[in-house]
Motif scaffolding. Structure first.
Motif, PDB file in Angstrom:
ATOM      1  N   ALA A  17       0.720  -0.980   0.514  1.00  0.00           N
ATOM      2  CA  ALA A  17      -0.317   0.186  -0.114  1.00  0.00           C
ATOM      3  C   ALA A  17       0.858   1.226   0.334  1.00  0.00           C
ATOM      4  N   ASP A  18       2.411   1.047  -0.759  1.00  0.00           N
ATOM      5  CA  ASP A  18       3.274   2.372  -0.453  1.00  0.00           C
ATOM      6  C   ASP A  18       3.350   3.190   0.519  1.00  0.00           C
ATOM      7  N   ALA A  19       2.787   2.384   1.930  1.00  0.00           N
ATOM      8  CA  ALA A  19       3.689   2.604   3.093  1.00  0.00           C
ATOM      9  C   ALA A  19       5.197   2.481   3.913  1.00  0.00           C
ATOM     10  N   HIS A  20       5.720   2.553   4.765  1.00  0.00           N
ATOM     11  CA  HIS A  20       6.927   2.042   5.182  1.00  0.00           C
ATOM     12  C   HIS A  20       6.343   2.077   6.380  1.00  0.00           C
ATOM     13  N   ALA A  21       6.941   0.711   6.875  1.00  0.00           N
ATOM     14  CA  ALA A  21       6.965   0.151   8.223  1.00  0.00           C
ATOM     15  C   ALA A  21       7.333  -0.267   8.433  1.00  0.00           C
ATOM     16  N   MET A  22       7.407   0.186   9.750  1.00  0.00           N
ATOM     17  CA  MET A  22       9.233   0.556  10.513  1.00  0.00           C
ATOM     18  C   MET A  22       8.650  -0.886  11.755  1.00  0.00           C
ATOM     19  N   TRP A  23       9.180  -1.953  11.666  1.00  0.00           N
ATOM     20  CA  TRP A  23       9.483  -2.747  13.092  1.00  0.00           C
ATOM     21  C   TRP A  23       9.586  -2.833  14.247  1.00  0.00           C
ATOM     22  N   CYS A  24       8.583  -2.195  15.011  1.00  0.00           N
ATOM     23  CA  CYS A  24       9.331  -1.711  16.436  1.00  0.00           C
ATOM     24  C   CYS A  24       8.350  -2.210  17.780  1.00  0.00           C
ATOM     25  N   PRO A  25       9.169  -3.308  18.749  1.00  0.00           N
ATOM     26  CA  PRO A  25       9.168  -4.361  18.870  1.00  0.00           C
ATOM     27  C   PRO A  25       8.576  -3.753  20.678  1.00  0.00           C
ATOM     28  N   ALA A  26       7.233  -4.104  20.931  1.00  0.00           N
ATOM     29  CA  ALA A  26       6.669  -3.618  22.174  1.00  0.00           C
ATOM     30  C   ALA A  26       6.418  -4.835  23.120  1.00  0.00           C
ATOM     31  N   ILE A  27       6.667  -6.092  22.758  1.00  0.00           N
ATOM     32  CA  ILE A  27       6.486  -7.383  23.846  1.00  0.00           C
ATOM     33  C   ILE A  27       7.252  -8.410  22.958  1.00  0.00           C
ATOM     34  N   SER A  28       7.279  -9.094  23.427  1.00  0.00           N
ATOM     35  CA  SER A  28       8.519 -10.860  23.210  1.00  0.00           C
ATOM     36  C   SER A  28       7.551 -11.753  23.784  1.00  0.00           C
ATOM     37  N   THR A  29       7.435 -12.835  23.019  1.00  0.00           N
ATOM     38  CA  THR A  29       7.082 -14.362  22.910  1.00  0.00           C
ATOM     39  C   THR A  29       7.793 -15.779  22.806  1.00  0.00           C
ATOM     40  N   SER A 272      -2.360   9.187   1.558  1.00  0.00           N
ATOM     41  CA  SER A 272      -1.664   7.844   1.842  1.00  0.00           C
ATOM     42  C   SER A 272      -0.384   7.164   1.291  1.00  0.00           C
ATOM     43  N   ARG A 273       0.313   7.807   0.150  1.00  0.00           N
ATOM     44  CA  ARG A 273       1.032   7.108  -0.345  1.00  0.00           C
ATOM     45  C   ARG A 273       1.882   7.744  -0.381  1.00  0.00           C
ATOM     46  N   SER A 274       2.178   8.169   1.304  1.00  0.00           N
ATOM     47  CA  SER A 274       3.671   8.608   1.866  1.00  0.00           C
ATOM     48  C   SER A 274       3.591   8.764   3.704  1.00  0.00           C
ATOM     49  N   VAL A 275       3.151   6.981   4.053  1.00  0.00           N
ATOM     50  CA  VAL A 275       2.872   6.610   4.672  1.00  0.00           C
ATOM     51  C   VAL A 275       3.648   6.731   6.090  1.00  0.00           C
ATOM     52  N   THR A 276       4.532   6.967   7.254  1.00  0.00           N
ATOM     53  CA  THR A 276       5.023   5.616   7.564  1.00  0.00           C
ATOM     54  C   THR A 276       4.952   5.328   8.879  1.00  0.00           C
ATOM     55  N   CYS A 277       4.899   4.153   8.728  1.00  0.00           N
ATOM     56  CA  CYS A 277       4.037   2.827   9.855  1.00  0.00           C
ATOM     57  C   CYS A 277       4.740   2.858  11.223  1.00  0.00           C
ATOM     58  N   LEU A 278       4.587   3.075  11.823  1.00  0.00           N
ATOM     59  CA  LEU A 278       4.344   2.446  13.430  1.00  0.00           C
ATOM     60  C   LEU A 278       4.566   0.889  13.550  1.00  0.00           C
ATOM     61  N   LEU A 279       5.142   0.125  13.544  1.00  0.00           N
ATOM     62  CA  LEU A 279       4.136  -1.266  14.192  1.00  0.00           C
ATOM     63  C   LEU A 279       5.219  -1.841  14.621  1.00  0.00           C
ATOM     64  N   TYR A 280       4.384  -2.269  16.127  1.00  0.00           N
ATOM     65  CA  TYR A 280       4.152  -2.649  17.692  1.00  0.00           C
ATOM     66  C   TYR A 280       4.291  -4.617  17.247  1.00  0.00           C
ATOM     67  N   THR A 281       5.191  -5.348  17.441  1.00  0.00           N
ATOM     68  CA  THR A 281       5.442  -6.244  17.613  1.00  0.00           C
ATOM     69  C   THR A 281       6.296  -7.523  18.254  1.00  0.00           C
ATOM     70  N   SER A 282       6.511  -8.391  18.015  1.00  0.00           N
ATOM     71  CA  SER A 282       7.481  -9.258  18.802  1.00  0.00           C
ATOM     72  C   SER A 282       8.581  -9.112  18.292  1.00  0.00           C
ATOM     73  N   PRO A 283       9.728  -9.162  19.026  1.00  0.00           N
ATOM     74  CA  PRO A 283      11.514  -7.989  18.535  1.00  0.00           C
ATOM     75  C   PRO A 283      12.173  -8.927  17.083  1.00  0.00           C
ATOM     76  N   SER A 284      11.936 -10.318  16.903  1.00  0.00           N
ATOM     77  CA  SER A 284      12.886 -10.766  15.933  1.00  0.00           C
ATOM     78  C   SER A 284      12.277 -12.145  15.660  1.00  0.00           C
ATOM     79  N   PRO A 285      12.569 -12.578  14.552  1.00  0.00           N
ATOM     80  CA  PRO A 285      12.329 -14.087  14.647  1.00  0.00           C
ATOM     81  C   PRO A 285      12.123 -14.954  14.421  1.00  0.00           C
ATOM     82  N   ARG A 286      13.812 -14.742  15.871  1.00  0.00           N
ATOM     83  CA  ARG A 286      13.099 -16.317  16.725  1.00  0.00           C
ATOM     84  C   ARG A 286      12.456 -16.461  17.572  1.00  0.00           C
ATOM     85  N   ASP A 287      11.218 -15.620  17.801  1.00  0.00           N
ATOM     86  CA  ASP A 287      10.706 -15.098  18.627  1.00  0.00           C
ATOM     87  C   ASP A 287       9.295 -16.380  18.071  1.00  0.00           C
TER      88      ASP A 287
END
Length: 288
Positions: A17-29, A272-287
């Motif tokens: 959707a042309d958003a710039h998604a940033m992966w920012c951890p808030a919790i870990s599993t 919406s063509r130039s959206v910076t989206c802050l994504l909160y999720t788990s910290p790494s593929p190890r999880d």
């Protein structure tokens, strides 16, 4: 609680959707230090009528400990939406059930129909692999799920399947938080209530979070738009004292969620063509 595999799928949809998604951890599993209780329950599968998975991470942890062959009396394996593919990929497909509505509420509704029709008797045992939550308040989803099952007359055995905890911010996380504090983030995408509470911890509390969220602080036009994946997450976020600007009406497909975000931004004259989206999720593929 969103595993990192969810984050990658959501990030792919945001990027399309042309958003710039940033992966920012808030919790870990993460995997429990002691899995003996979970292993013990899975060794007794024949004593259950169904195993009810409410998360992808729970399935992943259970698959590691499942017996190599199903017992003679194999219970149904219930999973939400695309999570069921994990079970099918490991050869358990013939035992999988997927509720039409991909939520714990939808699962309870379908089980109610089975109980009322006599296909699942009152008093049947069901196993619920669930997270052990530390450092944050447990979101209401699993406790409400268990209560809903108990109202059907089912004997519910809840077992810890993995650990959920807030993360300690690293350098990259701190950079993303600084961008949020300076109004350089357009959208926050939350896929669980735990992530929302983790966000509050990272930002230093409710009032600090409100200051960087649009329609929450002293300047209602400053900050990021708060969005949620599904009505259950939105309801839980409200319980923390925040009001989502928009949320997807179903908890099923990330494509629908991204479309919901785009429609909101278009309706409110946001490019919406130039959206910076802050994504909160788990910290790494190890999880995952």
């Amino acid at each position: 609680t969103t595993p990192s595999s969810y984050a990658r799928r959501l990030e792919d949809q945001l990027t399309k959707a042309d958003a710039h998604a940033m992966w920012c951890p808030a919790i870990s599993t993460t995997t429990l230090d002691d899995v003996s209780e979970l292993r013990g329950q899975l060794e007794q599968l024949q004593s259950y009528r169904a195993v009810l998975f409410s998360s992808r991470r729970g399935i992943q942890e259970a698959l590691v400990l499942m017996p190599p062959e199903p017992p003679a009396s194999m219970p149904q394996l219930w999973a939400l939406g695309a999570d069921a593919e994990l079970l099918r990929e490991e050869g358990w497909g013939e035992h999988v059930r997927v509720p039409q509505v991909a939520s714990t509420v939808g699962m309870v509704d379908e089980l109610r129909g089975l109980v009322e029709s006599g296909d699942m008797g009152v008093g049947c045992r069901v196993l619920v692999p669930a997270p052990k939550v530390v450092g944050i308040q447990e979101p209401g989803v699993v406790p409400e799920f268990v209560r809903g099952l108990e109202t059907l007359g089912l004997e519910v055995v809840r077992v810890d399947a993995y650990l959920t905890a807030p993360t300690i911010p690293d350098h990259t996380t701190q950079q993303h938080l600084n961008q949020l504090l300076h109004g350089q983030v357009d959208v926050i995408a939350l896929t669980s209530v735990g992530e929302a509470e983790g966000l509050l911890l990272l930002l230093g509390g409710l009032e600090a979070a409100k200051a960087v969220l649009r329609h929450h602080g002293a300047n209602p036009e400053f900050g990021a738009v708060l969005t949620c994946f599904g009505p259950v997450t939105a309801q839980g976020v409200r319980g923390l004292g925040l009001e989502p600007s928009t949320w997807s009406k179903k908890h099923a497909r990330f494509a629908d969620y991204v479309e919901c975000i785009a429609e909101y931004l278009q309706e409110h004259d946001h490019d919406s063509r130039s959206v910076t989206c802050l994504l909160y999720t788990s910290p790494s593929p190890r999880d995952s």
